[in-house]
Design a protein around this motif. Structure first.
Motif, PDB file in Angstrom:
ATOM      1  N   PHE A  68     163.218  27.496  18.351  1.00 22.22           N
ATOM      2  CA  PHE A  68     162.826  26.108  18.098  1.00 22.22           C
ATOM      3  C   PHE A  68     163.438  25.710  16.775  1.00 22.22           C
ATOM      4  O   PHE A  68     163.111  26.290  15.737  1.00 22.22           O
ATOM      5  CB  PHE A  68     161.301  25.985  18.031  1.00 22.22           C
ATOM      6  N   GLY A  70     163.712  22.945  14.221  1.00 22.85           N
ATOM      7  CA  GLY A  70     163.167  21.642  13.848  1.00 22.85           C
ATOM      8  C   GLY A  70     163.194  21.370  12.357  1.00 22.85           C
ATOM      9  O   GLY A  70     163.130  20.220  11.933  1.00 22.85           O
ATOM     10  N   THR A  71     163.323  22.428  11.542  1.00 18.61           N
ATOM     11  CA  THR A  71     163.183  22.241  10.097  1.00 18.61           C
ATOM     12  C   THR A  71     164.457  21.684   9.485  1.00 18.61           C
ATOM     13  O   THR A  71     165.466  22.380   9.375  1.00 18.61           O
ATOM     14  CB  THR A  71     162.786  23.566   9.412  1.00 18.61           C
ATOM     15  N   SER A  76     160.555  19.904   6.373  1.00 18.88           N
ATOM     16  CA  SER A  76     160.248  19.989   7.804  1.00 18.88           C
ATOM     17  C   SER A  76     159.401  18.817   8.288  1.00 18.88           C
ATOM     18  O   SER A  76     159.395  18.502   9.456  1.00 18.88           O
ATOM     19  CB  SER A  76     159.551  21.310   8.123  1.00 18.88           C
ATOM     20  N   THR A 103     163.320  30.784  13.793  1.00 20.32           N
ATOM     21  CA  THR A 103     163.041  32.134  14.273  1.00 20.32           C
ATOM     22  C   THR A 103     163.902  32.388  15.508  1.00 20.32           C
ATOM     23  O   THR A 103     163.929  31.566  16.424  1.00 20.32           O
ATOM     24  CB  THR A 103     161.538  32.271  14.595  1.00 20.32           C
ATOM     25  N   THR A 307     149.286  22.648   2.177  1.00 18.91           N
ATOM     26  CA  THR A 307     149.175  21.243   1.759  1.00 18.91           C
ATOM     27  C   THR A 307     149.397  20.303   2.936  1.00 18.91           C
ATOM     28  O   THR A 307     148.712  19.288   3.071  1.00 18.91           O
ATOM     29  CB  THR A 307     150.215  20.896   0.666  1.00 18.91           C
ATOM     30  N   GLN A 311     146.531  17.861   4.428  1.00 22.28           N
ATOM     31  CA  GLN A 311     146.805  16.422   4.443  1.00 22.28           C
ATOM     32  C   GLN A 311     146.397  15.831   5.789  1.00 22.28           C
ATOM     33  O   GLN A 311     145.847  14.732   5.876  1.00 22.28           O
ATOM     34  CB  GLN A 311     148.294  16.218   4.200  1.00 22.28           C
TER      35      GLN A 311
END
Ligand SMILES: Cc1cc2nc3c(=O)[nH]c(=O)nc-3n(C[C@H](O)[C@H](O)[C@H](O)COP(=O)(O)OP(=O)(O)OC[C@H]3O[C@@H](n4cnc5c(N)ncnc54)[C@H](O)[C@@H]3O)c2cc1C
Length: 328
Positions: A68, A70-71, A76, A103, A307, A311
Motif C-alpha cells: 500500500f 500512500g505516504t 502522510s 511495507t 498526534t 486529533q
C-alpha cells in the motif's frame, strides 16, 4: 483469508490479528510484516475482484506480496499540500509521484497507490509492479521492525486504465478496511510484543539474584512488573473488544484511533521499563530483548503517530474544532 470457493481458508481478519499477536510475542517485526502479506490486501482484493483470479495461485502459496503506497513526502496526512498524483487522460490515469516507507515496497507484485487527483479527490488504484514507470528502492536501515521490509516507490508517467480504480464503496468503508484494519494490526503487534518482553523479563527476574534473593521478590521490582502486566491486560481488553466491533461493522466511532496510540504507547513504556530491569545485559543484542524497544519505538510512527490519531478523537469524539486530517 481468500474465500473457500477459491481454495483459501475463508477466514476473516480476526484470526489473522490473533496470529499477529502471537507472533509478536517473539518477533513484533515479523508479526508486523504479516499485515499486508495476508491481511488487508485480500480485503482490497474483494474490492478489485479481477485480481483474485490473476493472483490466486501466488496468493495461496504466499509468493504474491502486496504493498500500500500512500505516504507522500509532504506528510502522510497533509492533504492540503499533497501534490497532484494522478491526472485523467481519456480512459486512463497517469500517475506521477513518490511514496515513502511502503511495507513490501520493493518485493510486492502488486501496488495499491493512493493519492490526490487533478479534480482534488483522493483515489486508490491497483497497479502491477511490472508496469513501466514503477520503481522501488529499499529503505536499507531503520530503527526497528527489521523483520518488515520497507521501500520508497516512485511512479513516473505510469499509465493505469480507469477500471483499475479500487472499487471502494464509500469513504467510511475505505477507512474501515484500508486504514482501521492496519491500525488494529499494529495494536496486535504492540500487545503481543509487550507480552513477549514482559514474559522474558519476569523469567529473568526470577533467576537473577541480589543478596541471595531473586530480583523479582523485591517489592519495588514486583510492583513494576505488576503495573506492566496491568497495562498490557487493559490494552488487550480494549483491543479484543475492538476486534469484535470490527466484525460487526465500523460504527462510525474512531475507536481504532484511540486504540493505536494507546497500545503502542503502552508497548514503548513496557519495553523501556523492562529493558531497564535487565541492567547491562539487556543491551547485549545476543540476549534478544533490546530489539523489542526498537520495534516499539518504530511502531509509534508506523500506521500514523499518536498526534494524528488524537486529533481525530478530539474532532469526532470531543467535537473540538480541529482539522480532521485522518480520513481521505
Ligand atoms: C515500519 C513502517 C511501515 C510503514 N508502512 C507504510 C506503508 O505500507 N504504506 C505507506 O503508505 N506508509 C507506510 N509508512 C509510513 C507511515 O504511515 C508514516 O510515516 C506515518 O503515517 C507518519 O507520516 P509522516 O512520516 O509523513 O509524518 P509527518 O506527517 O511528517 O508528521 C511528523 C509529526 O508531526 C505530526 N503531525 C503532522 N501533521 C500534523 C497536523 N496537521 N497536526 C498535528 N500533528 C501533525 C505527526 O503526527 C508526526 O508526529 C510506514 C512507516 C513505518 C515506520
Amino acid at each position: 483469508m481468500l474465500p473457500e470457493a477459491k481454495g483459501g481458508g475463508g477466514h476473516g481478519p480476526i484470526i489473522k490479528w490473533l496470529i499477529e499477536e502471537e507472533f509478536a510475542k517473539v518477533s513484533p517485526g515479523l508479526a508486523f510484516a504479516l499485515a499486508p502479506a495476508i491481511g488487508e490486501a485480500y480485503y482490497l482484493l474483494g474490492m478489485a475482484p479481477k485480481l483474485v483470479d490473476k493472483y490466486l495461485d501466488a496468493a495461496l502459496d504466499g509468493t504474491a506480496k502486496f504493498t500500500f503506497t500512500g505516504t507522500d513526502p509532504v506528510g502522510s496526512f497533509n492533504h492540503t499540500e499533497a501534490p497532484v498524483f494522478a491526472v485523467k487522460d481519456g480512459d486512463d490515469w497517469i500517475l506521477n509521484g513518490t511514496k515513502l516507507f511502503a511495507t513490501y515496497g520493493t518485493i510486492a507484485k502488486f501496488h495499491f497507490p493512493s493519492g490526490k487527483c487533478d479534480d482534488g479527490k483522493f483515489r486508490q488504484w491497483y497497479v502491477d509492479a511490472e508496469t513501466p514507470g514503477v520503481e522501488a528502492k529499499a529503505v536499507d536501515k531503520k530503527l526497528g521492525l527489521a523483520g518488515t521490509m520497507n521501500g520508497d516507490v516512485s511512479y513516473r508517467n505510469v499509465r493505469v486504465p480507469h477500471e483499475q480504480i479500487c472499487n471502494v464503496p464509500n469513504g467510511a468503508e475505505f477507512d474501515r478496511i484500508g486504514n482501521q484494519s492496519g491500525y488494529i494490526g499494529a495494536c496486535c503487534c504492540a500487545v503481543g510484543g509487550a507480552q513477549g518482553i514482559l514474559a522474558k523479563t519476569v523469567d529473568y527476574m526470577k533467576q537473577r539474584t541480589s543478596h541471595g534473593e531473586p530480583l523479582g521478590s523485591m517489592t519495588v521490582i514486583a510492583d513494576h512488573l505488576a503495573r506492566f502486566a496491568t497495562r498490557i491486560e487493559a490494552a488487550q481488553c480494549f483491543l479484543h473488544t475492538e476486534l469484535q466491533g470490527f466484525r460487526k461493522g465500523y460504527g462510525g466511532k474512531p475507536h481504532t484511533s484511540m486504540l493505536k496510540p494507546f497500545c503502542c504507547d503502552m508497548f514503548a513504556d513496557v519495553a523501556r521499563g523492562c529493558l531497564e530491569l535487565w541492567g547491562g545485559i539487556g543491551v547485549n543484542e545476543d540476549v534478544g530483548v533490546s530489539r523489542y524497544i526498537r520495534d516499539a519505538l518504530t511502531m509509534l510512527a508506523a500506521d500514523r503517530p499518536a498526534t494524528a490519531h488524537y486529533q481525530q478523537i478530539a474532532h469526532v469524539v470531543l467535537g473540538l474544532d480541529v482539522k480532521k486530517t485522518l480520513s481521505i
